[in-house]
Design a protein around this motif. Structure first.
Motif, PDB file in Angstrom:
ATOM      1  N   TYR A   1      -1.967  11.169 -11.913  1.00 51.01           N
ATOM      2  CA  TYR A   1      -2.443  10.734 -13.215  1.00 51.01           C
ATOM      3  C   TYR A   1      -1.998  11.735 -14.260  1.00 51.01           C
ATOM      4  O   TYR A   1      -1.869  12.920 -13.982  1.00 51.01           O
ATOM      5  CB  TYR A   1      -3.975  10.634 -13.238  1.00 51.01           C
ATOM      6  N   ARG A   2      -1.766  11.257 -15.452  1.00 50.18           N
ATOM      7  CA  ARG A   2      -1.435  12.130 -16.580  1.00 50.18           C
ATOM      8  C   ARG A   2      -2.699  12.349 -17.393  1.00 50.18           C
ATOM      9  O   ARG A   2      -3.382  11.396 -17.758  1.00 50.18           O
ATOM     10  CB  ARG A   2      -0.353  11.515 -17.447  1.00 50.18           C
ATOM     11  N   VAL A   3      -2.976  13.623 -17.658  1.00 50.77           N
ATOM     12  CA  VAL A   3      -4.152  13.988 -18.437  1.00 50.77           C
ATOM     13  C   VAL A   3      -3.681  14.657 -19.721  1.00 50.77           C
ATOM     14  O   VAL A   3      -2.901  15.602 -19.682  1.00 50.77           O
ATOM     15  CB  VAL A   3      -5.071  14.954 -17.648  1.00 50.77           C
TER      16      VAL A   3
ATOM     17  N   GLU B   1      -6.149  15.267 -26.392  1.00 54.67           N
ATOM     18  CA  GLU B   1      -6.669  13.975 -26.858  1.00 54.67           C
ATOM     19  C   GLU B   1      -7.813  13.456 -25.993  1.00 54.67           C
ATOM     20  O   GLU B   1      -8.436  12.449 -26.325  1.00 54.67           O
ATOM     21  CB  GLU B   1      -5.545  12.932 -26.901  1.00 54.67           C
ATOM     22  N   GLY B   2      -8.062  14.114 -24.848  1.00 52.82           N
ATOM     23  CA  GLY B   2      -9.132  13.661 -23.959  1.00 52.82           C
ATOM     24  C   GLY B   2      -8.836  12.326 -23.308  1.00 52.82           C
ATOM     25  O   GLY B   2      -9.706  11.476 -23.190  1.00 52.82           O
ATOM     26  N   ARG B   3      -7.584  12.156 -22.868  1.00 56.23           N
ATOM     27  CA  ARG B   3      -7.174  10.896 -22.252  1.00 56.23           C
ATOM     28  C   ARG B   3      -6.631  11.146 -20.855  1.00 56.23           C
ATOM     29  O   ARG B   3      -6.073  12.198 -20.574  1.00 56.23           O
ATOM     30  CB  ARG B   3      -6.096  10.214 -23.088  1.00 56.23           C
TER      31      ARG B   3
ATOM     32  N   ASP C   1     -10.539   4.884 -13.871  1.00 58.46           N
ATOM     33  CA  ASP C   1     -11.889   5.175 -14.339  1.00 58.46           C
ATOM     34  C   ASP C   1     -11.902   5.387 -15.849  1.00 58.46           C
ATOM     35  O   ASP C   1     -12.724   4.817 -16.561  1.00 58.46           O
ATOM     36  CB  ASP C   1     -12.435   6.415 -13.615  1.00 58.46           C
ATOM     37  N   HIS C   2     -10.970   6.164 -16.338  1.00 61.18           N
ATOM     38  CA  HIS C   2     -10.915   6.428 -17.775  1.00 61.18           C
ATOM     39  C   HIS C   2     -10.383   5.212 -18.546  1.00 61.18           C
ATOM     40  O   HIS C   2     -10.891   4.882 -19.620  1.00 61.18           O
ATOM     41  CB  HIS C   2     -10.045   7.651 -18.065  1.00 61.18           C
ATOM     42  N   GLN C   3      -9.395   4.546 -17.991  1.00 62.11           N
ATOM     43  CA  GLN C   3      -8.772   3.411 -18.679  1.00 62.11           C
ATOM     44  C   GLN C   3      -9.733   2.235 -18.879  1.00 62.11           C
ATOM     45  O   GLN C   3      -9.765   1.644 -19.948  1.00 62.11           O
ATOM     46  CB  GLN C   3      -7.546   2.921 -17.900  1.00 62.11           C
TER      47      GLN C   3
ATOM     48  N   LYS D   1     -13.295  12.515 -13.924  1.00 61.94           N
ATOM     49  CA  LYS D   1     -13.327  13.820 -13.257  1.00 61.94           C
ATOM     50  C   LYS D   1     -12.058  14.631 -13.522  1.00 61.94           C
ATOM     51  O   LYS D   1     -12.082  15.852 -13.483  1.00 61.94           O
ATOM     52  CB  LYS D   1     -13.553  13.647 -11.752  1.00 61.94           C
ATOM     53  N   HIS D   2     -10.957  13.961 -13.828  1.00 57.16           N
ATOM     54  CA  HIS D   2      -9.707  14.673 -14.100  1.00 57.16           C
ATOM     55  C   HIS D   2      -9.792  15.413 -15.434  1.00 57.16           C
ATOM     56  O   HIS D   2      -9.364  16.569 -15.548  1.00 57.16           O
ATOM     57  CB  HIS D   2      -8.530  13.696 -14.098  1.00 57.16           C
TER      58      HIS D   2
END
Length: 124
Positions: free
Chosen positions: A9-11, A15-17, A22-24, A31-32
């Motif tokens: 995953y790209r964190v 920007e907090g993305r 889960d985030h999308q 958690k990342h």
């Protein structure tokens, strides 16, 4: 970021993305993103966390030092599990016990904000 399961995953910490599902889909702090916050010192590691269970590479590639939450609700700037890193001091360490609160330049350069506790000053 590569997870234990092998997913990547790209964190974007600024920007907090994160590209994880889960985030999308939940638009929640995943958690990342939390791990990045711990690694960069933006969020203190809870005081109840066992230092031996924390990834030894946490904070290795960032300028800030991970912080540990203190039992009184504050934080300490000492390296999490810092005693374990004393063996990683630079070979050219010349910390002196005469300067109790000041790390030598080689140690400071390598990320140690406190002097080597095993310094004897015998090199002089």
């Amino acid at each position: 970021m590569t997870t234990q399961s092998g997913s990547e995953y790209r964190v974007d910490a600024r920007e907090g993305r994160c590209t994880c599902p889960d985030h999308q889909y939940r638009e929640a702090e995943c958690k990342h993103i939390r791990r990045i916050a711990f690694a960069t010192g933006q969020r203190p590691i809870p005081a109840w966390v066992d230092a031996d269970e924390v990834d030894a590479q946490l904070g290795e590639h960032v300028e800030e030092t991970p912080k540990v939450a203190a039992t009184d609700g504050g934080v300490t700037l000492e390296e999490f599990g810092g005693d374990d890193r004393d063996d990683d001091r630079p070979e050219d360490c010349d910390c002196s016990p005469l300067f109790e609160d000041l790390a030598c330049w080689p140690c400071y350069r390598d990320g140690f904000e406190t002097p080597n506790p095993h310094a004897t000053g015998d090199d002089e």
